[in-house]
Design a protein around this motif. Sequence first.
Motif, PDB file in Angstrom:
ATOM      1  N   ILE A 169       1.006  -1.229  -0.019  1.00  0.00           N
ATOM      2  CA  ILE A 169      -0.062   0.041   0.019  1.00  0.00           C
ATOM      3  C   ILE A 169       0.910   1.331   0.066  1.00  0.00           C
ATOM      4  O   ILE A 169       1.851   1.292   0.611  1.00  0.00           O
ATOM      5  CB  ILE A 169      -0.963   0.027   1.280  1.00  0.00           C
ATOM      6  CG1 ILE A 169      -1.832  -1.282   1.269  1.00  0.00           C
ATOM      7  CG2 ILE A 169      -1.775   1.063   1.037  1.00  0.00           C
ATOM      8  CD1 ILE A 169      -2.784  -1.268  -0.031  1.00  0.00           C
ATOM      9  N   VAL A 170       0.467   2.115  -0.827  1.00  0.00           N
ATOM     10  CA  VAL A 170       1.364   3.446  -0.993  1.00  0.00           C
ATOM     11  C   VAL A 170       0.138   4.604  -0.811  1.00  0.00           C
ATOM     12  O   VAL A 170      -1.007   4.238  -1.044  1.00  0.00           O
ATOM     13  CB  VAL A 170       2.142   3.834  -2.251  1.00  0.00           C
ATOM     14  CG1 VAL A 170       3.052   2.592  -2.321  1.00  0.00           C
ATOM     15  CG2 VAL A 170       1.090   3.865  -3.270  1.00  0.00           C
ATOM     16  N   TYR A 171       0.617   5.718  -0.278  1.00  0.00           N
ATOM     17  CA  TYR A 171      -0.149   7.092  -0.281  1.00  0.00           C
ATOM     18  C   TYR A 171       0.043   7.860  -1.300  1.00  0.00           C
ATOM     19  O   TYR A 171       1.164   8.240  -1.643  1.00  0.00           O
ATOM     20  CB  TYR A 171       0.471   7.853   1.125  1.00  0.00           C
ATOM     21  CG  TYR A 171       0.024   7.134   2.555  1.00  0.00           C
ATOM     22  CD1 TYR A 171      -0.800   5.926   2.551  1.00  0.00           C
ATOM     23  CD2 TYR A 171       0.819   7.470   3.551  1.00  0.00           C
ATOM     24  CE1 TYR A 171      -1.054   5.367   3.594  1.00  0.00           C
ATOM     25  CE2 TYR A 171       0.433   6.880   4.711  1.00  0.00           C
ATOM     26  CZ  TYR A 171      -0.282   5.944   4.659  1.00  0.00           C
ATOM     27  OH  TYR A 171      -0.702   5.392   6.013  1.00  0.00           O
ATOM     28  N   TYR A 172      -1.160   8.288  -2.062  1.00  0.00           N
ATOM     29  CA  TYR A 172      -0.952   8.960  -2.982  1.00  0.00           C
ATOM     30  C   TYR A 172      -1.883  10.244  -2.739  1.00  0.00           C
ATOM     31  O   TYR A 172      -2.709  10.319  -2.453  1.00  0.00           O
ATOM     32  CB  TYR A 172      -1.671   8.454  -4.395  1.00  0.00           C
ATOM     33  CG  TYR A 172      -2.192   9.411  -5.601  1.00  0.00           C
ATOM     34  CD1 TYR A 172      -1.182  10.102  -6.074  1.00  0.00           C
ATOM     35  CD2 TYR A 172      -3.529   9.494  -5.997  1.00  0.00           C
ATOM     36  CE1 TYR A 172      -1.600  11.023  -6.905  1.00  0.00           C
ATOM     37  CE2 TYR A 172      -3.784   9.975  -6.704  1.00  0.00           C
ATOM     38  CZ  TYR A 172      -2.893  11.224  -7.351  1.00  0.00           C
ATOM     39  OH  TYR A 172      -3.211  12.150  -8.316  1.00  0.00           O
ATOM     40  N   PHE A 173      -0.969  11.446  -3.074  1.00  0.00           N
ATOM     41  CA  PHE A 173      -1.491  12.733  -2.615  1.00  0.00           C
ATOM     42  C   PHE A 173      -2.135  13.368  -3.999  1.00  0.00           C
ATOM     43  O   PHE A 173      -1.232  13.761  -4.705  1.00  0.00           O
ATOM     44  CB  PHE A 173      -0.646  13.696  -2.226  1.00  0.00           C
ATOM     45  CG  PHE A 173      -0.970  15.077  -1.654  1.00  0.00           C
ATOM     46  CD1 PHE A 173      -1.927  15.251  -0.658  1.00  0.00           C
ATOM     47  CD2 PHE A 173      -0.615  16.179  -2.547  1.00  0.00           C
ATOM     48  CE1 PHE A 173      -2.142  16.489  -0.365  1.00  0.00           C
ATOM     49  CE2 PHE A 173      -0.800  17.374  -2.354  1.00  0.00           C
ATOM     50  CZ  PHE A 173      -1.863  17.737  -1.081  1.00  0.00           C
ATOM     51  N   ALA A 174      -3.446  13.629  -3.983  1.00  0.00           N
ATOM     52  CA  ALA A 174      -4.147  14.241  -5.192  1.00  0.00           C
ATOM     53  C   ALA A 174      -4.293  15.672  -4.879  1.00  0.00           C
ATOM     54  O   ALA A 174      -4.886  15.749  -3.696  1.00  0.00           O
ATOM     55  CB  ALA A 174      -5.258  13.414  -5.476  1.00  0.00           C
ATOM     56  N   TYR A 175      -4.138  16.552  -5.485  1.00  0.00           N
ATOM     57  CA  TYR A 175      -4.392  17.750  -5.447  1.00  0.00           C
ATOM     58  C   TYR A 175      -5.302  18.619  -6.924  1.00  0.00           C
ATOM     59  O   TYR A 175      -5.507  19.619  -6.693  1.00  0.00           O
ATOM     60  CB  TYR A 175      -2.978  18.771  -5.508  1.00  0.00           C
ATOM     61  CG  TYR A 175      -2.327  18.609  -6.567  1.00  0.00           C
ATOM     62  CD1 TYR A 175      -2.351  19.267  -7.557  1.00  0.00           C
ATOM     63  CD2 TYR A 175      -1.074  17.576  -6.454  1.00  0.00           C
ATOM     64  CE1 TYR A 175      -1.126  19.249  -8.755  1.00  0.00           C
ATOM     65  CE2 TYR A 175      -0.334  17.307  -7.568  1.00  0.00           C
ATOM     66  CZ  TYR A 175      -0.391  18.130  -8.527  1.00  0.00           C
ATOM     67  OH  TYR A 175       0.424  18.038  -9.740  1.00  0.00           O
ATOM     68  N   GLY A 176      -5.354  17.952  -7.714  1.00  0.00           N
ATOM     69  CA  GLY A 176      -5.984  18.567  -8.907  1.00  0.00           C
ATOM     70  C   GLY A 176      -7.174  17.873  -9.255  1.00  0.00           C
ATOM     71  O   GLY A 176      -8.181  17.543  -8.396  1.00  0.00           O
ATOM     72  N   SER A 177      -7.665  17.383 -10.399  1.00  0.00           N
ATOM     73  CA  SER A 177      -8.853  16.763 -10.848  1.00  0.00           C
ATOM     74  C   SER A 177      -8.786  15.587 -10.271  1.00  0.00           C
ATOM     75  O   SER A 177     -10.166  15.044 -10.274  1.00  0.00           O
ATOM     76  CB  SER A 177      -8.852  16.898 -12.381  1.00  0.00           C
ATOM     77  OG  SER A 177      -8.005  16.055 -13.001  1.00  0.00           O
TER      78      SER A 177
ATOM     79  N   ALA B  85       4.402  10.605   1.091  1.00  0.00           N
ATOM     80  CA  ALA B  85       3.422  10.197   0.186  1.00  0.00           C
ATOM     81  C   ALA B  85       3.958  10.377  -1.336  1.00  0.00           C
ATOM     82  O   ALA B  85       5.083  11.043  -1.399  1.00  0.00           O
ATOM     83  CB  ALA B  85       2.131  11.022   0.249  1.00  0.00           C
ATOM     84  N   GLN B  86       3.291  10.016  -2.165  1.00  0.00           N
ATOM     85  CA  GLN B  86       3.722  10.078  -3.770  1.00  0.00           C
ATOM     86  C   GLN B  86       2.896  10.955  -4.443  1.00  0.00           C
ATOM     87  O   GLN B  86       1.385  10.904  -4.094  1.00  0.00           O
ATOM     88  CB  GLN B  86       3.853   8.770  -4.452  1.00  0.00           C
ATOM     89  CG  GLN B  86       4.748   7.849  -3.721  1.00  0.00           C
ATOM     90  CD  GLN B  86       4.919   6.349  -4.594  1.00  0.00           C
ATOM     91  OE1 GLN B  86       4.622   6.456  -5.750  1.00  0.00           O
ATOM     92  NE2 GLN B  86       4.993   5.438  -3.671  1.00  0.00           N
ATOM     93  N   THR B  87       3.122  11.676  -5.232  1.00  0.00           N
ATOM     94  CA  THR B  87       2.295  12.652  -6.068  1.00  0.00           C
ATOM     95  C   THR B  87       2.847  12.873  -7.531  1.00  0.00           C
ATOM     96  O   THR B  87       4.159  12.539  -7.753  1.00  0.00           O
ATOM     97  CB  THR B  87       2.259  14.217  -5.310  1.00  0.00           C
ATOM     98  OG1 THR B  87       1.075  14.993  -5.974  1.00  0.00           O
ATOM     99  CG2 THR B  87       3.429  14.849  -5.343  1.00  0.00           C
TER     100      THR B  87
END
Length: 215
Positions: free
Chosen positions: A53-61, A169-171
Motif C-alpha cells: 500500500i502506498v499513499y497518493y496525494f491528489a491535488y488537482g482533478s 506520500a507520492q504525488t
Amino acid sequence: IQSSITRNHGSLSTNIRNVWVNTKVKRPTHLHMVQTPPSQSTSQPTSQVKPKIVYYFAYGSNLSPSRFGPSSAIPLRRATPTHTTPAVLENHKLVFNIPGIPILEPAFANIVPKAGSEVHGVIYEITEMEMERLARSEGVGFGGGFGISVSKVEKIMVTRRDNNEMVEAQTLVFMNGRSNEMVPSKRYQDLIINGAQHWGIDPQYIQELKNRWKR
C-alpha cells in the motif's frame, strides 16, 4: 523280472504321489485385509501475498471521484482506495502552468515549491500497482517532445487531517510547466472544487479556489 519291475514302478508312482500331496501349498483359511492409510499431501497451503500500500496525494482533478476511484471514466485511473483522508502539503503552491488543449482545456494543475504556502488535497491509500497505472495515465515514462509535458512521481511529506500525522506520500509533478499561469476551463476548475467538497477539504481553501478566477 517283469513282475518285479511292475511292482517297483507301482511303488515309485505311489511315493511320488504322496510327496506331491504332502508338499502341496495349502490355502489360507482366513484372509486379512490390509488397509492402506489415506494419502497425505505434503504440499503446504500457499499464503497470499498482500499488495503493498502506498499513499497518493491528489491535488488537482483527481480529487473528483469521476476522475480517480472505482467509478473513474478513465480505465487506468480506476482504483479502490482502502482509506481516503484530507491532507496538506506545506511550502508548496497550486498553479495552473501546464498547457492543455487550446480553448477546450487550456491549462492543468501542478504544484511548485513556495515558502509559506499550502496545497490542500487528499491522501488515497492504494496499491503499488494502482499507483503505477495512474502514473502511466499521467504520462510518466514518456518523452516530452512536441510540447508534451513531462511528469514524474515525486515523494513528499504531507500532514494527514484525520490524525495530524506527517507521512510520506507520492504525488505527480510536471517538470516543464510554463513560467506564467494560465486560466483553466470552468469544467476543470469545477472538478477540483467538487472533489474538494466531496472529501471535506478545508472550506476556506475551497473558497479561495472559487475566487481565484472571476467567470
